[in-house]
Motif scaffolding. Sequence first.
Motif, mmCIF file in Angstrom:
data_model
loop_
_atom_site.group_PDB
_atom_site.id
_atom_site.type_symbol
_atom_site.label_atom_id
_atom_site.label_comp_id
_atom_site.label_asym_id
_atom_site.label_seq_id
_atom_site.Cartn_x
_atom_site.Cartn_y
_atom_site.Cartn_z
ATOM 1 N N LEU A 266 0.858 -1.283 0.060
ATOM 2 C CA LEU A 266 0.112 0.012 0.153
ATOM 3 C C LEU A 266 0.886 1.220 -0.030
ATOM 4 C CD1 LEU A 266 -2.782 -1.001 2.765
ATOM 5 C CD2 LEU A 266 -3.041 -1.400 0.065
ATOM 6 N N GLY A 267 0.605 2.104 -0.685
ATOM 7 C CA GLY A 267 1.141 3.569 -0.562
ATOM 8 C C GLY A 267 0.573 4.591 -0.018
ATOM 9 N N LEU A 268 0.883 5.768 -0.118
ATOM 10 C CA LEU A 268 0.450 6.898 0.777
ATOM 11 C C LEU A 268 -1.086 6.973 0.476
ATOM 12 C CD1 LEU A 268 0.853 9.136 2.808
ATOM 13 C CD2 LEU A 268 1.662 10.638 0.952
ATOM 14 N N THR A 269 -1.400 7.195 -1.062
ATOM 15 C CA THR A 269 -2.518 7.422 -1.134
ATOM 16 C C THR A 269 -3.692 6.455 -0.773
ATOM 17 O OG1 THR A 269 -2.102 8.623 -3.399
ATOM 18 C CG2 THR A 269 -4.312 7.843 -3.338
ATOM 19 N N ASP A 270 -3.352 4.997 -0.682
ATOM 20 C CA ASP A 270 -3.988 4.071 -0.316
ATOM 21 C C ASP A 270 -4.206 4.225 1.304
ATOM 22 O OD1 ASP A 270 -3.975 2.910 -2.772
ATOM 23 O OD2 ASP A 270 -1.958 1.719 -2.132
ATOM 24 N N TRP A 271 -3.242 4.569 2.112
ATOM 25 C CA TRP A 271 -3.548 4.635 3.496
ATOM 26 C C TRP A 271 -4.474 6.097 3.759
ATOM 27 C CZ3 TRP A 271 -2.272 0.935 6.684
ATOM 28 C CH2 TRP A 271 -1.188 -0.030 6.191
ATOM 29 N N LEU A 272 -4.414 7.021 2.857
ATOM 30 C CA LEU A 272 -5.189 8.128 3.189
ATOM 31 C C LEU A 272 -6.861 7.568 2.730
ATOM 32 C CD1 LEU A 272 -3.157 11.004 1.593
ATOM 33 C CD2 LEU A 272 -3.863 10.552 3.891
ATOM 34 N N LEU A 273 -6.927 7.018 1.921
ATOM 35 C CA LEU A 273 -8.148 6.081 1.431
ATOM 36 C C LEU A 273 -8.770 5.459 2.552
ATOM 37 C CD1 LEU A 273 -7.830 4.991 -2.243
ATOM 38 C CD2 LEU A 273 -9.033 7.303 -1.340
ATOM 39 N N LEU A 274 -8.024 4.568 3.429
ATOM 40 C CA LEU A 274 -8.393 3.934 4.347
ATOM 41 C C LEU A 274 -8.701 4.723 5.563
ATOM 42 C CD1 LEU A 274 -5.856 0.846 4.253
ATOM 43 C CD2 LEU A 274 -8.075 0.902 3.543
ATOM 44 N N ALA A 275 -8.241 5.753 5.613
ATOM 45 C CA ALA A 275 -8.346 6.790 6.819
ATOM 46 C C ALA A 275 -9.660 7.716 6.543
ATOM 47 C CB ALA A 275 -7.378 7.874 6.933
ATOM 48 N N LEU A 276 -10.114 7.228 5.304
ATOM 49 C CA LEU A 276 -11.559 7.900 4.977
ATOM 50 C C LEU A 276 -12.789 7.100 5.172
ATOM 51 C CD1 LEU A 276 -10.915 9.873 1.687
ATOM 52 C CD2 LEU A 276 -11.070 10.872 3.949
ATOM 53 N N VAL A 277 -12.425 5.701 5.600
ATOM 54 C CA VAL A 277 -13.399 4.768 5.811
ATOM 55 C C VAL A 277 -14.304 5.309 6.996
ATOM 56 C CG1 VAL A 277 -14.107 2.428 6.336
ATOM 57 C CG2 VAL A 277 -12.156 2.887 4.674
ATOM 58 N N PRO A 278 -13.754 5.481 8.150
ATOM 59 C CA PRO A 278 -14.538 5.991 9.363
ATOM 60 C C PRO A 278 -15.349 7.033 9.081
ATOM 61 C CG PRO A 278 -12.280 6.290 9.945
ATOM 62 C CD PRO A 278 -12.148 5.442 8.560
ATOM 63 N N ILE A 279 -14.811 8.077 8.388
ATOM 64 C CA ILE A 279 -15.673 9.084 8.056
ATOM 65 C C ILE A 279 -16.864 9.026 7.189
ATOM 66 C CG2 ILE A 279 -15.460 11.512 6.870
ATOM 67 C CD1 ILE A 279 -12.470 11.564 7.292
ATOM 68 N N ALA A 280 -16.615 8.018 6.208
ATOM 69 C CA ALA A 280 -17.904 7.585 5.361
ATOM 70 C C ALA A 280 -18.840 7.030 6.285
ATOM 71 C CB ALA A 280 -17.330 6.589 4.062
ATOM 72 N N GLY A 281 -18.353 6.187 7.203
ATOM 73 C CA GLY A 281 -19.324 5.367 7.873
ATOM 74 C C GLY A 281 -20.055 6.242 8.811
ATOM 75 N N ILE A 282 -19.383 7.573 9.244
ATOM 76 C CA ILE A 282 -20.177 8.383 10.296
ATOM 77 C C ILE A 282 -21.234 8.917 9.100
ATOM 78 C CG2 ILE A 282 -19.935 10.512 11.216
ATOM 79 C CD1 ILE A 282 -17.229 9.555 12.078
ATOM 80 N N VAL A 283 -21.056 9.518 7.932
ATOM 81 C CA VAL A 283 -21.803 10.125 7.404
ATOM 82 C C VAL A 283 -23.035 9.229 6.845
ATOM 83 C CG1 VAL A 283 -22.293 11.149 4.957
ATOM 84 C CG2 VAL A 283 -20.128 11.469 6.204
ATOM 85 N N LEU A 284 -22.555 8.097 6.721
ATOM 86 C CA LEU A 284 -23.789 6.910 6.132
ATOM 87 C C LEU A 284 -24.726 6.779 7.458
ATOM 88 C CD1 LEU A 284 -25.056 4.683 4.371
ATOM 89 C CD2 LEU A 284 -23.129 3.057 5.246
#
Length: 301
Positions: A266-284
């Motif tokens: 995984l690269g830096l962009t991939d780790w940033l995308l994983l960090a967005l998972v809980p934000i997406a969960g909160i919004v959902l």
Amino acid sequence: MVALPQLFNRSAESQLIGQRRLSGPMPWVIAIMVALTVIAAAAALAFSNAAGTASDALTGGVTVQIVDANPATRDGQAQAALAALRAAPGVLEASLVPQDKIDRLIEPWIGQPLSGSDAIPVPALIDARMRGAVTGETLGALRRTLRTVAPAARVDAQSGWLKPVFGAVDTLRWLALMMVAVLGFALAAAVLLAARNALGSNRDTIEIIHLLGGTDTQIARIFQRAIGFDAMIGGTAGLLLGLAAVIVLGRQFGGLGAGLVDSGALGLTDWLLLALVPIAGIVLAMVTARQTVLRTLRKML
């Protein structure tokens, strides 16, 4: 009469929800969902990276095998084929694979190479890189070029060897993405059930608020804020748990030393995308809670 703004403070919210945020099951349910989503998303990203890196590396790659049981004939044709490839149009580079490297590649299957009359004939290999993508026409031209100087030569595109592997990796990638979608649906379903249960257990309170002039939107905002707080707590815990699992699994697979596995890092962009998972969960969770409450209130009253 009690003023409406006083009804919608944190005290009223705790009475309406009917459970302490940290003692209820919702934060832990969300934490589990987010953790599993992070792991599934990391798998999908890793498979995408591995397939993309391998495809880029093999594009334009050609392997020439000199298959002859006689070592002298094999070596002579290998040198002739190497010279012909380097002079052929469209070939960027060509190199003979060292024999010791071939021996290491086949050692897991046939053991230590033998010598003398007991030696197993091993083809000589030439690795070539073409200017563009390898097509059937390209392979045909190379075969015609080598036919006269190396009759024992076999020309194959490197990408053709790994087609089944690419197909399996692509299937696993889509399976991981489907898992992410299923977990998102499960999270929304859990929030929906929790919101309906809270509404049902506080029906009398909601009717009183309506009689005092409270609107469905105000009531929905209470549930939305409570669910959002639970989702923030659970999402943070789930992210940490999921990232820890991804790091452990990454180290385990990294220890294998396989090229295809290493290319899936995984690269830096991939780790940033994983960090967005809980934000997406909160919004959902917040959107699901709001819509569930509004639809349920319309049916209740």
